[in-house]
Design a protein around this motif. Structure first.
Motif, short mmCIF file in Angstrom:
data_model
loop_
_atom_site.label_atom_id
_atom_site.label_comp_id
_atom_site.label_asym_id
_atom_site.label_seq_id
_atom_site.Cartn_x
_atom_site.Cartn_y
_atom_site.Cartn_z
N ASN A 191 14.16 3.49 3.30
CA ASN A 191 13.53 4.01 2.08
C ASN A 191 13.94 3.23 0.84
O ASN A 191 14.15 3.78 -0.24
CB ASN A 191 13.84 5.50 1.89
N GLY A 192 14.06 1.89 1.03
CA GLY A 192 14.38 1.03 -0.10
C GLY A 192 15.85 0.90 -0.42
O GLY A 192 16.23 0.18 -1.36
N GLN A 193 16.70 1.54 0.38
CA GLN A 193 18.13 1.54 0.07
C GLN A 193 18.91 0.41 0.74
O GLN A 193 20.08 0.20 0.44
CB GLN A 193 18.75 2.88 0.49
N THR A 194 18.25 -0.33 1.63
CA THR A 194 18.93 -1.42 2.34
C THR A 194 18.10 -2.69 2.21
O THR A 194 16.90 -2.70 2.54
CB THR A 194 19.10 -1.08 3.83
N LEU A 195 18.72 -3.76 1.73
CA LEU A 195 18.05 -5.04 1.58
C LEU A 195 18.08 -5.81 2.89
O LEU A 195 19.12 -5.86 3.57
CB LEU A 195 18.74 -5.86 0.48
N MET A 196 16.96 -6.41 3.26
CA MET A 196 16.89 -7.23 4.47
C MET A 196 17.06 -8.70 4.10
O MET A 196 16.24 -9.26 3.38
CB MET A 196 15.55 -7.02 5.19
N PHE A 197 18.11 -9.31 4.60
CA PHE A 197 18.31 -10.74 4.48
C PHE A 197 17.68 -11.34 5.72
O PHE A 197 18.28 -11.38 6.79
CB PHE A 197 19.81 -11.05 4.39
N THR A 254 0.94 4.70 -5.61
CA THR A 254 0.84 3.33 -5.15
C THR A 254 -0.50 3.07 -4.47
O THR A 254 -1.10 2.00 -4.64
CB THR A 254 1.99 3.00 -4.17
N GLU A 255 -0.98 4.04 -3.70
CA GLU A 255 -2.27 3.87 -3.04
C GLU A 255 -3.40 3.71 -4.06
O GLU A 255 -4.29 2.88 -3.89
CB GLU A 255 -2.55 5.07 -2.12
N LEU A 256 -3.36 4.52 -5.13
CA LEU A 256 -4.38 4.39 -6.17
C LEU A 256 -4.31 3.03 -6.86
O LEU A 256 -5.33 2.38 -7.10
CB LEU A 256 -4.20 5.51 -7.20
N LEU A 257 -3.07 2.58 -7.16
CA LEU A 257 -2.89 1.29 -7.80
C LEU A 257 -3.40 0.17 -6.90
O LEU A 257 -4.10 -0.75 -7.35
CB LEU A 257 -1.42 1.07 -8.13
N ALA A 258 -3.07 0.25 -5.61
CA ALA A 258 -3.50 -0.79 -4.67
C ALA A 258 -5.02 -0.85 -4.56
O ALA A 258 -5.61 -1.93 -4.47
CB ALA A 258 -2.87 -0.55 -3.30
N GLN A 281 7.97 9.50 -2.76
CA GLN A 281 7.61 10.04 -4.07
C GLN A 281 6.47 9.27 -4.73
O GLN A 281 5.79 9.79 -5.61
CB GLN A 281 8.83 10.04 -5.01
N THR A 282 6.25 8.02 -4.31
CA THR A 282 5.26 7.18 -5.01
C THR A 282 4.07 6.80 -4.14
O THR A 282 3.27 5.96 -4.55
CB THR A 282 5.94 5.89 -5.50
N VAL A 283 3.93 7.43 -2.98
CA VAL A 283 2.85 7.05 -2.06
C VAL A 283 1.49 7.17 -2.72
O VAL A 283 0.69 6.22 -2.73
CB VAL A 283 2.90 7.91 -0.77
N ALA A 284 1.19 8.33 -3.27
CA ALA A 284 -0.15 8.56 -3.83
C ALA A 284 -0.43 7.62 -5.00
O ALA A 284 -1.51 7.02 -5.09
CB ALA A 284 -0.28 10.02 -4.28
N ALA A 308 6.11 -0.49 1.80
CA ALA A 308 5.36 -1.30 0.84
C ALA A 308 3.87 -1.30 1.19
O ALA A 308 3.47 -0.91 2.29
CB ALA A 308 5.87 -2.74 0.82
N VAL A 309 3.09 -1.72 0.21
CA VAL A 309 1.66 -1.97 0.41
C VAL A 309 1.40 -3.41 -0.02
O VAL A 309 1.90 -3.85 -1.06
CB VAL A 309 0.80 -1.00 -0.42
N ALA A 310 0.63 -4.16 0.77
CA ALA A 310 0.37 -5.56 0.48
C ALA A 310 -1.11 -5.80 0.23
O ALA A 310 -1.97 -5.13 0.81
CB ALA A 310 0.85 -6.45 1.64
N LEU A 311 -1.39 -6.76 -0.64
CA LEU A 311 -2.75 -7.25 -0.86
C LEU A 311 -2.70 -8.77 -0.92
O LEU A 311 -1.75 -9.33 -1.45
CB LEU A 311 -3.35 -6.70 -2.16
N PHE A 312 -3.74 -9.41 -0.37
CA PHE A 312 -3.81 -10.87 -0.38
C PHE A 312 -5.16 -11.31 -0.93
O PHE A 312 -6.19 -10.70 -0.66
CB PHE A 312 -3.63 -11.42 1.04
N GLN A 313 -5.11 -12.37 -1.71
CA GLN A 313 -6.33 -12.97 -2.25
C GLN A 313 -6.49 -14.38 -1.70
O GLN A 313 -5.53 -15.16 -1.67
CB GLN A 313 -6.27 -13.03 -3.78
#
Length: 417
Positions: A363-369, A195-199, A190-193, A263-268
């Motif tokens: 899809n964000g419903q399971t947390l990875m430890f 999030t891409e613009l924000l990134a 639902q948030t792909v578009a 997710a989308v990642a950015l690094f500085q």
């Protein structure tokens, strides 16, 4: 001053911002601070035998503000123009200047970032009061200075084969480390578009403070509370595909958005250094993932926090997962190139038996430890020698350039009106 990154990042911006009435008034107020009897072309600053006119000062302010670039206060612009005059004096003595065709290519690339022709780009700037010569002069100065510094210092800046070996961590005598900031933005169908613009917007940010503010606002990583700032990392600990991307950055530069699962990642880039300790490339990563239902909701995160306090090693997770379905726990031993990129990035931040809870699945419903069990290193070359050599040379050229300008300032006669 950023010698090479300043121009390359400048070309990437591609954004023209309308000038608000208050900003326009402020800019004209600068021109009005000198006597009304004086011309805009009278001196605002004297730098040795050269002058910076009030017109140049007003034009640079207008130029930077229309593009929404940092360093657009009057004090910053004065400092930048003083540095520019000092650079020009040195280059004039050396007979170095940018070729007209190179300047035009710079304008063309600059305009293309905003999907404009050069004529459209210059016209839009002109409508905001920026003379085309201001743009040409700015780009010509950056190009000529790059060429001058390269011709003067490149032979000193080139690393030796031994230095490259040490940077790669192959001789036990040293290694290359990077200081990064990160932004990790969760994404779903639902948030792909959005999030891409924000990134894309974030990737155009200039300056550490602006990136840190964005991290605090948008990042889902635990580092958001520190403005996205990470500690020093061995370059060889990063995913192989990411290493040349990071090494291609100058200080303050931001990567293009990097797609990760969910997710989308950015690094500085905030720093690059050679260290005395060895950091040989990784051949195997041993890690464990314990899956917790609920994603990043309060209950799941609370369970993860409690779990951290209960265990000391990856082997302890077997007891936690006992009598649960087998898919709740994974223990993986894989080459770095086989590890999902988001997992590899998180593992790069961890020491042995440390834990990350930044990632999700389903899809964000399971947390990875996620827990790092072990790293196995060898003497392979996952990082290109050419990438490392270029990164070291660019780092040294930037340092030479900054040192030279500081020396020129110390020796100059500067009088500000």
């Amino acid at each position: 001053m950023q010698l090479i990154s300043g121009f390359s990042r400048f070309l990437r911006s591609g954004w023209l911002k309308p000038v608000a009435p208050a900003l326009t008034a402020a800019i004209f107020a600068v021109a009005g601070t000198h006597s009304m009897a004086q011309s805009l072309f009278s001196p605002a600053i004297r730098v040795n035998q050269d002058i910076v006119t009030w017109y140049e000062l007003e034009q640079r302010l207008q130029f930077l503000n229309v593009l929404g670039l940092p360093g657009s206060s009057e004090a910053d612009v004065r400092d930048a123009l003083i540095d520019a005059k000092l650079r020009q004096q040195v280059m004039r003595e050396a007979g170095v200047q940018a070729a007209p065709e190179a300047v035009q290519l710079g304008i063309d690339e600059f305009a293309s970032r905003g999907q404009l022709s050069s004529e459209q780009f210059l016209q839009l700037l002109g409508e905001s009061g920026v003379d085309p010569e201001t743009v040409r002069d700015y780009i010509a100065d950056q190009l000529a200075w790059r060429d001058y510094i390269s011709s003067r210092y490149l032979s000193q800046a080139r690393p030796t084969e031994d230095e490259i070996d040490r940077a790669l961590g192959q001789t036990g005598g040293g290694g290359l480390q990077v200081l990064l900031s990160e932004i990790i933005i969760p994404v779903n169908q639902q948030t792909v578009a959005q999030t891409e613009l924000l990134a894309q917007e974030i990737s155009r940010l200039e300056g550490v403070d602006a990136f840190s503010a964005a991290a605090a606002q948008y990042s889902a990583a635990a580092t958001r509370d520190q403005g996205g700032r990470l500690d020093w990392l061995n370059i060889t600990d990063l995913p192989p595909a990411l290493q040349p991307v990071i090494l291609g950055l100058q200080n303050g530069e931001v990567t293009d958005p990097i797609s990760l699962p969910n997710a989308v990642a950015l690094f500085q880039m905030r720093g690059l250094r050679e260290v005395a300790t060895s950091a040989a490339p990784i051949s195997k990563l041993d890690y464990a993932i314990y899956y917790i239902p609920g994603g990043r909701n309060a209950d799941a995160l609370s369970q993860a926090t409690s779990l951290k306090e209960e265990i000391d090693t990856c082997d302890d997770l077997y007891g936690i997962a006992k009598d649960q379905p087998p898919e709740v726990l994974e223990r993986i031993d894989a080459a770095p190139s086989e590890v999902p990129r988001d997992v590899a990035v998180e593992l790069a931040k961890l020491d042995r038996n440390e834990v990350s809870t930044n990632l999700t699945r389903n899809n964000g419903q399971t947390l990875m430890f996620l827990m790092l069990c072990n790293r196995t290193r060898d003497l392979g070359e996952n990082t290109s020698r050419a990438d490392v050599a270029n990164a070291l040379a660019q780092q040294r050229l930037t340092a030479f350039a900054e040192s030279l300008v500081e020396q020129l300032r110390a020796d100059a006669i500067i009088v500000q009106e």
